[in-house]
Design an enzyme around this catalytic site. Structure first.
Site, mmCIF file in Angstrom:
data_model
loop_
_atom_site.group_PDB
_atom_site.id
_atom_site.type_symbol
_atom_site.label_atom_id
_atom_site.label_comp_id
_atom_site.label_asym_id
_atom_site.label_seq_id
_atom_site.Cartn_x
_atom_site.Cartn_y
_atom_site.Cartn_z
ATOM 1 N N ARG A 53 0.835 -1.070 0.016
ATOM 2 C CA ARG A 53 0.229 -0.088 -0.025
ATOM 3 C C ARG A 53 0.949 1.471 0.061
ATOM 4 N NH1 ARG A 53 -2.471 -3.950 2.532
ATOM 5 N NH2 ARG A 53 -4.419 -4.283 2.168
ATOM 6 N N HIS B 190 2.949 -12.990 -5.685
ATOM 7 C CA HIS B 190 1.674 -12.974 -4.830
ATOM 8 C C HIS B 190 0.962 -14.392 -4.819
ATOM 9 C CE1 HIS B 190 -1.684 -11.899 -2.151
ATOM 10 N NE2 HIS B 190 -1.378 -10.470 -2.323
ATOM 11 N N HIS C 64 -0.818 -2.350 -4.329
ATOM 12 C CA HIS C 64 -0.504 -3.426 -5.484
ATOM 13 C C HIS C 64 -0.245 -2.933 -6.969
ATOM 14 C CE1 HIS C 64 -0.193 -6.379 -2.317
ATOM 15 N NE2 HIS C 64 -1.242 -6.879 -2.648
ATOM 16 N N GLU D 80 4.648 -12.334 0.885
ATOM 17 C CA GLU D 80 5.217 -11.466 -0.195
ATOM 18 C C GLU D 80 6.623 -10.799 0.144
ATOM 19 O OE1 GLU D 80 1.762 -9.074 -0.775
ATOM 20 O OE2 GLU D 80 0.799 -10.939 0.586
ATOM 21 N N ASP E 202 -1.980 -9.797 8.158
ATOM 22 C CA ASP E 202 -1.886 -9.225 6.987
ATOM 23 C C ASP E 202 -0.795 -7.987 7.126
ATOM 24 O OD1 ASP E 202 -1.934 -8.054 4.345
ATOM 25 O OD2 ASP E 202 -4.173 -7.800 4.366
HETATM 26 C C1 GLA Z 1 -1.960 -8.492 0.023
HETATM 27 C C2 GLA Z 1 -2.424 -7.207 0.993
HETATM 28 C C3 GLA Z 1 -3.698 -7.762 1.491
HETATM 29 C C4 GLA Z 1 -4.647 -8.236 0.529
HETATM 30 C C5 GLA Z 1 -3.995 -9.354 -0.589
HETATM 31 C C6 GLA Z 1 -4.780 -9.624 -1.639
HETATM 32 O O1 GLA Z 1 -1.742 -9.490 1.015
HETATM 33 O O2 GLA Z 1 -1.939 -6.914 2.092
HETATM 34 O O3 GLA Z 1 -4.393 -7.057 2.361
HETATM 35 O O4 GLA Z 1 -4.821 -7.121 -0.564
HETATM 36 O O5 GLA Z 1 -2.732 -8.761 -0.800
HETATM 37 O O6 GLA Z 1 -6.368 -9.700 -1.485
#
Ligand code: GLA
Length: 381
Positions: free
Chosen positions: A104, A207, A129, A345, A279
């Site tokens: 982000r 991803h 992304h 990731e 996350d």
């Molecule tokens: C990344 C983001 C998550 C989500 C996934 C896909 O991991 O950090 O919040 O957006 O991609 O859904």
């Protein structure tokens, strides 16, 4: 038992099925046509131990990855779809290359060399992304290499994409090359390279969503994870880092000892509430002189499948599939329910263009962007 060059112990069963000396030649087939009329190809990579990876040039997406369990039985261990239409319509980035900026950027704004840039806000108030049509949604130019009569220890694909100046609001023409290499040591290596003609943020990643028990076989809460991270970057309720780098000590983010994903995911913890689970970006520990750092080791106890992740990147976004809600139908019609896959990731930290204390993600003309991540597959007794 034997030890590979980067150290994972492979059970004898994982290598006993070697039928050839080298990797098979890369094969290519059709995977349909995009809505905008571009033909899409699927490439199949297979190593000497029959580990098999299928990749399309749309998004560089890994469609399937077949790896053996401790008894030598193969299963597809990544989530995905059967058709290109499903990838174009509804994919939560399954298997794709992410760019120009993975993760982000707060409010879709950043200032670079005195100029402010506005990007798409495609994730609540934030940019995620790479925007509306990121590197996961473009067709890459693919050149296969290795395998077949040429022998050698590996087989792979070179994927190239030139992102024009201003694409998705980013400055500069970015020439990106991502090389996927499948070795006979059961490694899948990602080499990312890029150059630009104008300063721009760059943060490339992959991803893939994994379920080491097999795609569609259930949730991933029983997977046992070890992360080489003593710190993480806490986030606000929109998943933008607050700027502090916090110790994982005494938190559900402490995976320094092997721990089930599900062991603490339900704890009443503000960070877990923000992420609806995991996350979050973990700050990887490095030894002086390290190039590749062991970032993560994941063991799936029922199958015995093991995945290790090595990277040159400083961070790892650990995502526990919190946004899978049974609305997507994947390969073979399987329903992806809550937490049916996880992603790891490798990356620089989220929102780095706005966070001066984080390692820089700015690439300038004359500089070469380079990043490497290795997924290594094996089995445990
Ligand atoms: C990344 C983001 C998550 C989500 C996934 C896909 O991991 O950090 O919040 O957006 O991609 O859904």
């Amino acid at each position: 038992m034997r030890t590979s060059p980067i150290g994972i112990i492979l059970a004898a069963g994982a290598v006993a099925c070697a039928g050839r000396e080298g990797a098979a030649p890369v094969t290519r087939g059709s995977f349909g046509v995009t809505r905008s009329g571009q033909a899409v190809s699927v490439y199949t990579l297979k190593n000497a131990h029959d580990l098999e990876v299928r990749v399309i040039d749309y998004g560089g997406i890994i469609l399937s990855l077949k790896a053996p369990d401790r008894a030598g039985r193969f299963a597809d261990i990544v989530l995905g779809f059967d058709s290109l239409g499903d990838y174009e319509r509804a994919s939560p980035y399954f298997g794709a290359i992410i760019g120009r900026y993975g993760n982000r950027i707060a409010r879709g704004h950043f200032t670079l060399d005195g100029k402010t840039y506005a990007l798409a806000r495609n994730n609540g108030p934030n940019h995620l992304h790479g925007g509306l049509r990121g590197f996961d949604k473009v067709v890459w130019d693919v050149t296969p290499f290795g395998g077949g009569a040429s022998g050698g220890d590996s087989v792979g694909l070179v994927l190239r994409y030139t992102s024009p100046d201003g694409e998705e609001g980013y400055p500069g023409t970015l020439r990106a090359t991502v090389t996927y290499t499948l070795t006979n040591q059961n490694e899948l290596i990602f080499d990312y390279e890029a150059t630009t003609d104008h300063a721009t943020p760059v943060n490339l990643t992959q991803h893939s969503y994994f379920n080491l028990a097999g795609d569609g076989s259930g949730d991933i809460l029983g997977h046992v994870v070890t992360l080489n991270a003593a710190r993480f970057t806490p986030v606000d309720s929109t998943l933008i880092p607050t700027g502090t780098i916090a110790s994982v000590n005494g938190t559900p983010f402490d995976f320094r000892a092997p721990t089930r994903i599900g062991a603490r995911i339900g704890q009443n913890d503000a960070q877990l509430r923000h992420g609806l689970g995991y996350d979050h970006n973990l700050v990887l520990e490095r030894n002086p002189g390290d190039t590749l750092t062991l970032a993560a080791r994941v063991v799936e106890p029922s199958s015995g499948r093991v995945m290790e992740i090595y990277t040159t990147e400083p961070g790892l976004q650990f995502y526990s599939g919190n946004f899978l809600h049974g609305t997507l139908h994947g390969k073979g019609g399987v329903v992806y329910r809550h937490r049916y896959g996880f992603a790891m990731e490798t990356q620089h930290f989220p929102d780095s263009p706005n966070q001066t204390a984080f390692p820089s993600t700015i690439l300038r003309p004359g500089q070469q962007y380079r990043s490497r991540t290795v997924y290594k597959f094996g089995t445990a007794p």
